[in-house]
Structure formats: C-alpha cells, structure tokens
Design an enzyme around this catalytic site. Structure first.
Site, PDB file in Angstrom:
ATOM      1  N   ASP A  38       0.907  -1.361   0.047  1.00  0.00           N
ATOM      2  CA  ASP A  38      -0.097  -0.033  -0.124  1.00  0.00           C
ATOM      3  C   ASP A  38       0.756   1.285  -0.203  1.00  0.00           C
ATOM      4  O   ASP A  38       0.408   2.313  -0.588  1.00  0.00           O
ATOM      5  CB  ASP A  38      -0.984   0.074   1.272  1.00  0.00           C
ATOM      6  N   GLU A  39       1.890   1.096   0.737  1.00  0.00           N
ATOM      7  CA  GLU A  39       2.887   2.226   0.947  1.00  0.00           C
ATOM      8  C   GLU A  39       3.461   2.684  -0.540  1.00  0.00           C
ATOM      9  O   GLU A  39       3.602   3.895  -0.855  1.00  0.00           O
ATOM     10  CB  GLU A  39       4.081   1.989   1.857  1.00  0.00           C
ATOM     11  N   ASP A  42       0.676   4.369  -2.549  1.00  0.00           N
ATOM     12  CA  ASP A  42       0.465   5.570  -2.339  1.00  0.00           C
ATOM     13  C   ASP A  42       1.463   6.615  -2.875  1.00  0.00           C
ATOM     14  O   ASP A  42       1.367   7.817  -3.285  1.00  0.00           O
ATOM     15  CB  ASP A  42       0.772   5.831  -0.732  1.00  0.00           C
ATOM     16  N   LEU A  88     -35.522  -9.458 -16.732  1.00  0.00           N
ATOM     17  CA  LEU A  88     -35.618 -11.070 -16.957  1.00  0.00           C
ATOM     18  C   LEU A  88     -36.808 -11.530 -16.341  1.00  0.00           C
ATOM     19  O   LEU A  88     -37.320 -11.085 -15.469  1.00  0.00           O
ATOM     20  CB  LEU A  88     -34.501 -11.756 -16.424  1.00  0.00           C
ATOM     21  N   LYS A 120     -26.664 -14.200  -9.642  1.00  0.00           N
ATOM     22  CA  LYS A 120     -27.777 -13.027  -9.901  1.00  0.00           C
ATOM     23  C   LYS A 120     -27.259 -12.066  -8.611  1.00  0.00           C
ATOM     24  O   LYS A 120     -27.931 -12.147  -7.261  1.00  0.00           O
ATOM     25  CB  LYS A 120     -29.215 -13.335  -9.886  1.00  0.00           C
ATOM     26  N   GLU A 175     -23.171  -5.170 -13.196  1.00  0.00           N
ATOM     27  CA  GLU A 175     -23.890  -4.996 -11.927  1.00  0.00           C
ATOM     28  C   GLU A 175     -22.874  -4.222 -10.877  1.00  0.00           C
ATOM     29  O   GLU A 175     -21.943  -4.747 -10.724  1.00  0.00           O
ATOM     30  CB  GLU A 175     -24.360  -6.285 -11.051  1.00  0.00           C
ATOM     31  N   LYS A 315     -34.543 -17.910  -9.162  1.00  0.00           N
ATOM     32  CA  LYS A 315     -34.505 -17.256  -7.917  1.00  0.00           C
ATOM     33  C   LYS A 315     -34.393 -18.158  -6.833  1.00  0.00           C
ATOM     34  O   LYS A 315     -35.021 -19.098  -6.924  1.00  0.00           O
ATOM     35  CB  LYS A 315     -35.613 -16.071  -7.487  1.00  0.00           C
ATOM     36  N   CYS A 412     -30.434   7.851  31.227  1.00  0.00           N
ATOM     37  CA  CYS A 412     -30.032   8.690  32.111  1.00  0.00           C
ATOM     38  C   CYS A 412     -31.085   9.555  32.564  1.00  0.00           C
ATOM     39  O   CYS A 412     -30.992  10.684  33.336  1.00  0.00           O
ATOM     40  CB  CYS A 412     -29.186   9.749  31.505  1.00  0.00           C
TER      41      CYS A 412
END
Length: 688
Positions: A38-39, A42, A88, A120, A175, A315, A412
């Site tokens: 990552d360094e 960056d 669909l 899906k 998507e 589904k 409280c």
C-alpha cells in the site's frame, strides 16, 4: 498569453504513472492479488497528484486521480441506450426451469442446450461505454430504453477500469453492488447519525449511485461485476462463455463463480449448490441467471418487449418469517441516537433463531404502522440484519399498543430531541449520558479493536455505573482496588486476568487502536490505511484535511470526519491520557515472506485461532486468503465441523491440512528462511 510548454519527460512520466496505477488497481480490486505494498501504491498516486497539480492541463477524465470524487453535480442527464436493457423473467422452482429448458429446446430443435449459469447479484444494472479503450459513459438501466448518465460516480468504483487493456470501442453491461461489510458499516453509521438505514444492499447501491456529491460515492466503496458484451459479433465472440473470458482480458471484474453447464440438470445442481453457499460471499445474491450459451441460438430465440427468451432468473426462495412483536426496548448509541428494537417471539430465519429486530427510528415505525402485539414479517436485510418489513393489520385483535417516542432518555433520564429539524433520529442530548460511554467502551474492547475479552458488556456497565470510568482512556488506569470495589463475582484471579489483558492491549497494532476509537466512517479497512500511511496516532491527529483526502482509500468525506474527530479538545485529552498510560501509539511494521506466493482458505472451527485471527496470521506471514475454494487455492485449513469448502476442495483435489499440520508446515518454512517459529507465535499479534 501563449500556452506554456510542458517538458516531454513530464508528459511521459504522467502517462507511465497512470498506466502503472491502473495496472495495480486491476491487481488489487479485480484480481485481489496485489504485487506492491500500500505504501508503494500511495507513493505512485502522490507523485501523479503532484504532477497534475503542477500541470493541470494534463488532467484527463480517465486519470486514476479522478476516482477519489470531489465534484458536486447539478443533476443527471438522460441518455438513450444503444440496445434496450431488458429485465428478466423469474422462476422459483425446478419444474418451471425445466419448462424453460423444454421451450428452448423445442424452438431450437435441439436435444440438449448448453447454458451459462451466473450468480444474480443484488445490485444496480449499469451500462459502460468505451471509445478506443477509454471510459466515456456509465448509465443506469432506467426504464430500459433510457437511463441516467452517472459517469462521474462510476469513476469512483475502483474495479471498473478507466482504460481497457485493449484499445477497443465497446459497450458492456454489468452490476454495481455494495459489499456486505460496507452495507453493514454504512447502516450502522447512518443510525448513529440519525439517518434512516437502507433496507437492503441494492437500495444502498442505487441510492449511492444517484448522489450528486461524488466524494460521498467514493467513500462508500461500491464494487462491480461485468457480464455482458453489446454486439458480441463485432469482436468475433460466438458464445456467452467466450464473452466472459473476453471481458476478463479487457480488465473487467468478472464473477469467478460463473459456470458453463452442458444441460439444464447441471444448472439445477449449480442453483442448489449456491442456495446453500451464498452466505460465504461478501456480496448479496438472490438467485442464478441462466443464459443460453450460443449467441446464434440467442438470436433465433429473440425476446419479448420486456425480456429475452434465451435467459431467465432462477431465484432463491425468499427468506422471510412471520412472528409477533412482544415489546419494544430503546438502545442508546455512541452518539446518543435512540434506536427502538422489537422484542420478538423467537422464530427460525435463514439458519438462525431471531429474537430481536431493529426498528431503526420512530419515523420508520410510523410509516410501517408497527404496534406492540402485531404479527409481522421479518427478513434479514442483505442476509445479515433482522428487520421488520411489514405488519399484518388483518390479524389485529384490538389489544395492540401504539409505539410512541420517549420524552426522556431511558438510561439517564435526560432531555431528548433532534440536532436539526431535518433529522429523523431522536437523541439523548445529555453529553454525560453513561449509555454513550458504555457503547464507546464496547467498541474499544471489541475483538476487532483492542480485544480485551475480560471487559464484557456487564462489567463495562458496572464500571461506568460505579463512576470508575469517565472516558475510554480510563480503562488503562484501572487498579486492583477499583475492580475489587465491584463486589461479588470479581475475585483476585479474575482481577489479575483482566489487568493482564489490559496490559497486553497497550501493545496492540495501531490500526486496532484506531478501529477502537470509533471515529465516524473509519472501520477496520480505513484504520489499516491510516496506520500504514502515518505510522503514529499523533501524526493522524495532526494531519490536515488536504493531506488526508488525497490518500487512496480515504477521500474527502472520510477526511472531513477524521479532522472533525481530532479537532475535539476531549479527543486530544484522551490521546494524551493513552500516551501517559503507555498505550502504543506508533506502528511497528513487520512483514514476513514465510508463506508468500501461497493462497489459503479456511473452513471449520480452529483451536488456537478465531476466524479473524487465522486470516490475520496468514496475511502477516505473506499468504493470500480467499473466501471460497477454487483451482487456484493452494491449501485448505480444515477445523472441526467443516463447511462446503471441504467438499469442494475434495472435488478439485486441493491440498488440505489440519490446524496442527498447518502449524508444523509454518514451523518448517520459518526455519528454512531463518525465522524463530516460537518467537513468531509469541509476538505476531503485536505486528502490523
């Protein structure tokens, strides 16, 4: 005034940096297989930002620097789709999918037909256009004929390339979705801020894509899968399976779980497999899309005005349950937000017993007309969070009670109200409310943060109620005498164990401490980015908004939240107290190469590690950890009661090892590379 001349070497460096950064974006966000730290990433990004600031004429729409957001749009233009984006037809049972297969075979006069089965994704359909390999348009589905131009927001989705790996002119579709962890983080954050939560990840993704502030979109970390090529014949593609491979070659993120099926029975087997395995994924799926593989067959079958005849959505069964609201309790959050929670008759839902469900806020209760005593339908939002989706007024007896907002804090007794008229949530306005402190302490000691197991919920409540803790830093000043004052149940042995855990917590990695501070919008991933970038808590506290917003993975919205958090004098006071108590505020970076180049998956319960710990341990030794088993997985670590990964590993002949075999494997590799295995096991939790 003549245009200034930009040195040729600057132009070449900018182009090289863009290509290099996009390559590393592809490795990280698409392949999940980074080849630099990552360094180092960056450093590349900072250099490109610096050059573009010096030479703003060189900024182009496809530059990686344009992903971070920052523009505020006036609205969205309407664009016409080159080819309609059809919906669909759906089916939920095997008989109907077999009938679909019969219709297809009859129309084609074929004995068997090949299909491609694709998960899906529960997200937002998107059309992407490229000219000569460069991104020019991102549009929503809209009504299928026309959609909205959301190009600026699409640029913030890092898995969508701004430059393709080939200079083609093409339109693709897919998507955009919100990962499960991000959905949960966003809803937690919205509830803390008094905003209504999103009902499901699809709504969250859709709402995010329609934001006019691109910085806010960038902060929400949307992701994508691409699955369709418009006019595939232009690229010599003959099947959907070929199209998926072509999309990968161009640099798009393609779902790795799609499968080429020789017949409809293989489709049904795939559907059954993922109906059981879907919770392994870090995104929400609600079924399987079944497509005829050959494009010439698709053209013969054609489509209706609404849907293609060559595809169908198979589904999964809806995961809802009916139960009854027994009572409503009120929780007080870290920022004082009062959240009503429904106490339910226990009911089985999506593999667990559900006894409680969030009601989010009192506006939600009013809109849904939910009452104590009502029969209600409950579902898990995004497959995770139980929530009431509707009441059933037809079953009321007349004994149901309306749920009214409290006129005072249930903890409280202080005043309640809204911070501004537009806010949905009601808050406790007492700055010294103990409930706020208790929630902050639970965040600090949680497993994801400082992991102080002995300080459980009940003990935290007792410490706050006894006045022994006034802020989160006071944990590190507890004495044996303080704990002994809490009375029965806290013996000398327990006290010694708790104090030992607190002492060990002082040495936790910096990113764990940052996570525990509960900074709004800063979760575990962002905490790691901050720790790796700044190396100390004090450096983060002193960082300017400008510095923070330019860090990849941070952006303007998170930067603003961090600056506001550390601007509070109370926060500075807490940091000073943590420092005086000996809490480690600097990062000790240790990176080993013992398992570098190897990919692991884990299944079952382990003796020496929690799931989070084994992942962290593997990553610190240089391994890549994946959620599901594939042919690219080198080893599966198998614990007690293994899940479906075990069967899949057997089928794919992936090497498997027990926890004991794994540790012996690490020992041997460590010794070969000159490391002390026993020292690694003693100290790995302190590394970053």
């Amino acid at each position: 005034m003549s245009e200034r001349k930009i040195p040729k070497e600057v132009i070449e460096e900018v182009e090289r940096l863009r290509e290099e950064i996009e390559y590393h974006n592809y490795r990280y966000y698409v392949l999940n297989d980074p080849v630099i730290t990552d360094e180092e990433y960056d450093r590349l990004m900072r250099r490109l930002i610096e050059l573009e600031r010096m030479y703003p004429e060189l900024v182009t729409p496809d530059s990686p620097t344009q992903r971070v957001g920052g523009k505020v749009l006036e609205g969205f233009k309407t664009v016409k789709h080159s080819v309609p984006m059809l919906s669909l037809d759906n089916t939920y049972n095997e008989e109907e999918i077999l009938e679909f297969d019969r219709r297809v075979k009859k129309a084609l006069q074929e004995a068997e037909v090949e299909y491609v089965a694709e998960l899906k994704i529960d997200g937002v359909s998107i059309a992407l256009r490229y000219e000569n390999g460069r991104f020019v348009l991102g549009a929503t589905r809209g009504d299928g004929i026309e959609g909205e131009d959301v190009s600026e927001n699409v640029k913030t989705v890092r898995s969508i390339p701004l430059r393709l790996r080939k200079p083609v002119t093409i339109e693709v579709r897919g998507e955009i979705y919100m990962p499960v962890d991000e959905f949960k983080r966003l809803n937690d954050e919205r509830e803390e801020e008094g905003l209504p939560p999103f009902a499901n990840p699809r709504n969250a993704a859709a709402g995010t894509l329609r934001q006019l502030n691109t910085a806010l979109v960038a902060a929400r970390r949307l992701d994508s899968f691409i699955y369709y090529v418009v006019h595939p014949e232009n690229y010599g593609l003959k099947t959907q399976w070929e199209a998926l491979q072509f999309l990968k070659e161009l640099g798009f993120k393609v779902n790795p779980h799609s499968r080429l099926c020789k017949n409809i029975q293989e489709v049904i087997d795939y559907w059954k497999e993922w109906k059981e395995r879907k919770r392994e994924l870090d995104y929400w799926v609600d079924g399987v899309v079944v497509k005829v593989n050959r494009f010439d067959f698709q053209r013969i079958l054609g489509e209706t005005s609404k849907a293609p005849r060559w595809a169908i959505a198979f589904k999964f069964p809806a995961e809802q349950a009916r139960t009854r609201v027994l009572d409503v309790t009120i929780q007080v959050g870290r920022t004082g937000v009062l959240t009503p929670v429904a106490e339910l008759e226990p009911v089985q839902l999506a593999g667990t017993i559900v006894k409680r469900a969030s009601l989010h806020n009192f506006e939600y209760i009013r809109e849904k007309d939910i009452r104590i005593g009502d029969y209600v339908f409950v579902e898990k939002a995004g497959g995770i969070i139980p929530q009431i989706v509707k009441s059933i007024p037809e079953l009321r007896t007349g004994n149901e009670k309306e749920i009214k907002p409290p006129d005072k804090c249930p903890v409280c007794g202080g005043k309640v109200g809204k911070l501004n008229p537009d806010e949905v949530a009601i808050r406790c306005l007492n700055p010294h409310c103990p409930a706020k402190l208790k929630r902050a302490l639970r965040t600090l000691v949680s497993r994801e943060a400082l992991d102080i197991e002995g300080l459980g919920e009940k003990l935290i409540d007792r410490l706050v109620d006894a006045g022994l803790i006034k802020d989160i830093a006071d944990i590190f000043y507890l004495t044996p005498f303080d704990l002994a004052q809490l009375g029965p149940g806290i013996g000398q042995r327990t006290i010694a164990k708790i104090l030992q855990e607190i002492e060990e917590a002082k040495k936790r990695p910096l990113h764990k401490l940052i996570t525990g501070l509960g900074i709004p919008m800063v979760g575990q991933k962002t905490a790691k980015i901050l720790a790796e970038h700044f190396k100390s808590l004090e450096a983060i506290a002193d960082a300017s908004y400008e510095t923070l917003k330019d860090i990849p993975g941070i952006g303007p919205e998170i930067a603003k939240s961090i600056v506001e958090y550390f601007r509070n004098p109370k926060t500075r006071e807490i940091i000073e107290k943590l420092k005086k108590a000996g809490v480690k505020l600097e990062e000790k970076v240790v990176k080993l190469d013992i398992l570098r180049g190897l990919t692991f998956a884990v299944t079952g319960t382990l003796k020496n590690f929690t799931r989070e710990e084994i992942i962290e341990f593997l990553e610190k030794l240089g391994a890549k950890v994946v959620n599901s088993v594939s042919r690219n997985t080198d080893y599966l670590i198998v614990g007690e009661n293994p899940g479906s990964k075990y069967e899949r590993a057997k089928m794919l002949k992936v090497k498997m090892m027990s926890e004991e075999e794994f540790l012996e494997f690490v020992r041997k590799r460590a010794e070969l590379k000159g490391y002390n295995f026993d020292e690694i096991m003693r100290s790995w939790k302190e590394w970053s």
